[in-house]
Each structure stands twice: as C-alpha cells, then as structure tokens.
Design an enzyme around this catalytic site. Structure first.
Site, PDB file in Angstrom:
ATOM      1  N   LYS A  18      49.459  50.886  48.626  1.00  0.00           N
ATOM      2  CA  LYS A  18      50.731  50.165  48.791  1.00  0.00           C
ATOM      3  C   LYS A  18      51.538  50.138  47.483  1.00  0.00           C
ATOM      4  O   LYS A  18      52.697  50.528  47.451  1.00  0.00           O
ATOM      5  CB  LYS A  18      50.476  48.717  49.258  1.00  0.00           C
ATOM      6  CG  LYS A  18      49.717  48.612  50.570  1.00  0.00           C
ATOM      7  CD  LYS A  18      49.527  47.179  51.009  1.00  0.00           C
ATOM      8  CE  LYS A  18      48.566  46.373  50.135  1.00  0.00           C
ATOM      9  NZ  LYS A  18      47.163  46.797  50.195  1.00  0.00           N
ATOM     10  N   ARG A  94      50.328  38.337  55.445  1.00  0.00           N
ATOM     11  CA  ARG A  94      48.940  38.736  55.472  1.00  0.00           C
ATOM     12  C   ARG A  94      48.129  37.905  56.450  1.00  0.00           C
ATOM     13  O   ARG A  94      46.911  38.002  56.493  1.00  0.00           O
ATOM     14  CB  ARG A  94      48.377  38.547  54.073  1.00  0.00           C
ATOM     15  CG  ARG A  94      47.908  39.840  53.449  1.00  0.00           C
ATOM     16  CD  ARG A  94      47.057  39.417  52.351  1.00  0.00           C
ATOM     17  NE  ARG A  94      46.398  40.380  51.565  1.00  0.00           N
ATOM     18  CZ  ARG A  94      46.913  41.064  50.569  1.00  0.00           C
ATOM     19  NH1 ARG A  94      48.183  41.018  50.300  1.00  0.00           N
ATOM     20  NH2 ARG A  94      46.142  41.817  49.840  1.00  0.00           N
ATOM     21  N   ARG A 129      40.409  51.927  39.661  1.00  0.00           N
ATOM     22  CA  ARG A 129      41.800  51.558  39.368  1.00  0.00           C
ATOM     23  C   ARG A 129      41.947  50.928  37.985  1.00  0.00           C
ATOM     24  O   ARG A 129      41.108  50.150  37.543  1.00  0.00           O
ATOM     25  CB  ARG A 129      42.318  50.579  40.413  1.00  0.00           C
ATOM     26  CG  ARG A 129      43.665  49.963  39.994  1.00  0.00           C
ATOM     27  CD  ARG A 129      44.383  49.290  41.101  1.00  0.00           C
ATOM     28  NE  ARG A 129      43.540  48.425  41.884  1.00  0.00           N
ATOM     29  CZ  ARG A 129      43.869  47.971  43.078  1.00  0.00           C
ATOM     30  NH1 ARG A 129      45.007  48.316  43.626  1.00  0.00           N
ATOM     31  NH2 ARG A 129      43.051  47.193  43.725  1.00  0.00           N
ATOM     32  N   ARG A 158      41.415  45.004  37.120  1.00  0.00           N
ATOM     33  CA  ARG A 158      41.588  43.747  37.852  1.00  0.00           C
ATOM     34  C   ARG A 158      40.242  43.088  38.089  1.00  0.00           C
ATOM     35  O   ARG A 158      39.262  43.763  38.388  1.00  0.00           O
ATOM     36  CB  ARG A 158      42.258  44.036  39.204  1.00  0.00           C
ATOM     37  CG  ARG A 158      43.733  43.763  39.196  1.00  0.00           C
ATOM     38  CD  ARG A 158      44.413  44.332  40.406  1.00  0.00           C
ATOM     39  NE  ARG A 158      43.930  43.764  41.664  1.00  0.00           N
ATOM     40  CZ  ARG A 158      44.510  44.019  42.836  1.00  0.00           C
ATOM     41  NH1 ARG A 158      45.549  44.822  42.896  1.00  0.00           N
ATOM     42  NH2 ARG A 158      44.042  43.483  43.939  1.00  0.00           N
ATOM     43  N   ARG A 169      37.401  41.645  50.361  1.00  0.00           N
ATOM     44  CA  ARG A 169      38.846  41.761  50.604  1.00  0.00           C
ATOM     45  C   ARG A 169      39.121  42.586  51.857  1.00  0.00           C
ATOM     46  O   ARG A 169      40.012  42.272  52.641  1.00  0.00           O
ATOM     47  CB  ARG A 169      39.534  42.405  49.397  1.00  0.00           C
ATOM     48  CG  ARG A 169      39.729  41.431  48.244  1.00  0.00           C
ATOM     49  CD  ARG A 169      39.843  42.115  46.903  1.00  0.00           C
ATOM     50  NE  ARG A 169      40.936  43.062  46.819  1.00  0.00           N
ATOM     51  CZ  ARG A 169      41.004  44.046  45.922  1.00  0.00           C
ATOM     52  NH1 ARG A 169      40.029  44.210  45.047  1.00  0.00           N
ATOM     53  NH2 ARG A 169      42.031  44.847  45.907  1.00  0.00           N
TER      54      ARG A 169
END
Ligand code: AP5
Length: 222
Positions: A18, A94, A129, A158, A169
């Site tokens: 995203k 969400r 990431r 993160r 998640r």
C-alpha cells in the site's frame, strides 16, 4: 473545466504494498496521502497522548480503538489541501465501524483498490522492510535496497515488523476485511500485488486515469 479531485481508498494485508503504491500515486496524481499507520507512528514517536494510547495496540498487532483513529482521520480530511487536491486513504477504514463512520459523514471514495498478495510473501516483505526516517521512503533489504551508504546508515526497522507480530497483524486484517468490502463492493477493484512494483502501478494508474476521465466527462454534462 476543472473537475472535482479524485478520492481513493487503498487496502490490503500488511506489506501488500500500500505505502509503496501510494508513493507512486502521489507523484503522478498529486493526491493528499493519508496513512493512518504513518499518522499513528508519528504520534507515538512524538510521545503525544494519542501516541501513548496507541502504542500497545500497535505493538501487539491489534487495531487501535476506532474512536482514536476516526477522530484523527476526520481532522485530517477536514483540512483545506484535501478539498483542493483530493485524497488517498491508506489503512482506513480498517473495521466495519470505521467504514460506517465515513458513510455517516457522506465520505465515499470514487475507487476502492485492494492489493492481493499471498500470505507467505507478506512475511518476507515485512521482515526485510526498512524505512528512511528523513524522507519517509520505504525500502527492502533484498527487493529495494537503499541507493547510497548514507541512506543505508540511517534506515530504521518498524517495531511491529517481526514474524510473530506480522502474523498477528495478518489475522486482524483477515477478521475485518470481509465486512469492510461489503460497504464498497460496487467500486471495488482487486489488483494482483504479487508482481514488481512498477507493474502493479501500471494497473493502479490505468484504473485511476480511467475514473478521473469519467469524472471529467460527468462534469461536462450540462
Ligand atoms: P499500517 O502502517 O497501516 O500497517 P499495515 O497495514 O500492516 O501495512 P504496512 O505498512 O505494513 O504495509 P504496506 O501495505 O504499506 O506495504 P509497504 O508498501 O510498506 O498500520 C500499522 C498499525 O497501526 C496497525 O497494525 C494498527 O495497530 C494501527 N492502525 C493503522 N491504521 C489503523 C486503523 N484504521 N484502525 C486501527 N488501527 C490502525 O511494503 C512492504 C515491504 O514490501 C517493503 O519493504 C516494500 O519495499 C516491499 N514491497 C512493496 N511492494 C513490493 C513489490 N511489488 N514487490 C516486492 N516487494 C515489495
């Protein structure tokens, strides 16, 4: 004639791409990118009241309570730039309740994009990431390594990007996805996100360009 700017929602599992697509969308279409994840992370690092409340939920891979996030999004959507440039909502709504909050305010997108990526790919994307705290740019140690040693040295990870938290998640995402889709089924576009980012963007781009053209032609009807 100047038509009303585009309103777009982008959804998908954690690490479906995203944020990466949003970088490219903003560059081409100039929409205001509103990422609830980014907004929340900024609150956390600034140590605000919202940030302190949100932190535990985020670290556990759970949703932050609706009223906190909805107030944040409402505030951002009411700013002037959004009206002028259009918006790109990333990571919101969400939950079914969040979708309903927008419906009640008569806030509906022109397009609802969802990026489709298999579970096993998502884990690898998350654990590799890296973020550039200076530019906000998203990298990946293997797929999109930083351009220079200088950038590399300042990249951060993160706190919710380890395998265990990603799984949690993903589970949260799956529990909510169906209920949200029911609100937007008439403007829903599923895009295969398991391809190179430029190839994914080609689809996103042509979809958005088409809708923009349609909006302009409605505008032209007296
Ligand atoms: P959020 O920040 O929204 O996290 P997320 O949904 O888990 O999504 P990600 O940011 O992890 O992934 P992405 O899809 O943007 O992928 P990216 O482009 O970075 O939310 C974080 C937390 O905040 C939530 O868990 C929750 O607690 C809270 N929260 C947020 N919104 C909320 C809300 N509305 N209500 C309640 N709580 C909320 O890409 C991932 C990696 O893959 C990168 O390394 C990238 O380089 C790489 N990559 C991207 N595209 C490709 C490609 N095509 N091929 C190969 N690699 C790729």
């Amino acid at each position: 004639s100047q038509s009303e700017p585009l309103k777009v929602m982008i959804s998908g599992a954690p690490a479906s791409g995203k944020g990466t697509q949003c970088e490219m969308i903003v560059q081409k279409f100039g929409l205001v990118h509103i990422s609830t994840g980014d907004l929340l992370r900024a609150e956390v690092s600034a140590g605000t009241e919202i940030g302190n409340k949100a932190k535990e939920y985020m670290n556990a891979g759970h949703l932050v309570p609706d009223e906190i996030v909805t107030a944040m999004v409402k505030g951002r959507l009411s700013q002037k730039d959004v009206k002028e440039k259009g918006w790109l909502l990333d990571g919101y709504p969400r939950s079914f309740a969040q979708a309903q909050s927008l419906e009640e305010m008569n806030i509906r997108p022109d397009i609802y994009i969802t990026l489709d990526v298999p579970d096993e790919i998502l884990i690898n994307r998350c654990v590799g990431r890296k973020l550039d705290p200076l530019t906000g740019k998203i990298y990946h140690v293997k797929y999109f390594p930083p351009e220079t040693e200088e950038i590399k040295a300042r990249l951060v990870t993160r706190s919710d990007d380890n395998e265990e938290k990603v799984k949690s998640r993903l589970q949260t995402y799956k529990q909510n996805a169906e209920a949200i889709l029911s609100t937007y089924f008439d403007i829903l576009h599923k895009i295969d996100g398991n391809r190179a980012k430029d190839v994914v963007f080609r689809d996103v781009d042509s979809l958005m360009s088409e809708v923009q053209k349609e909006k302009e032609s409605w505008r032209g009807i007296p």
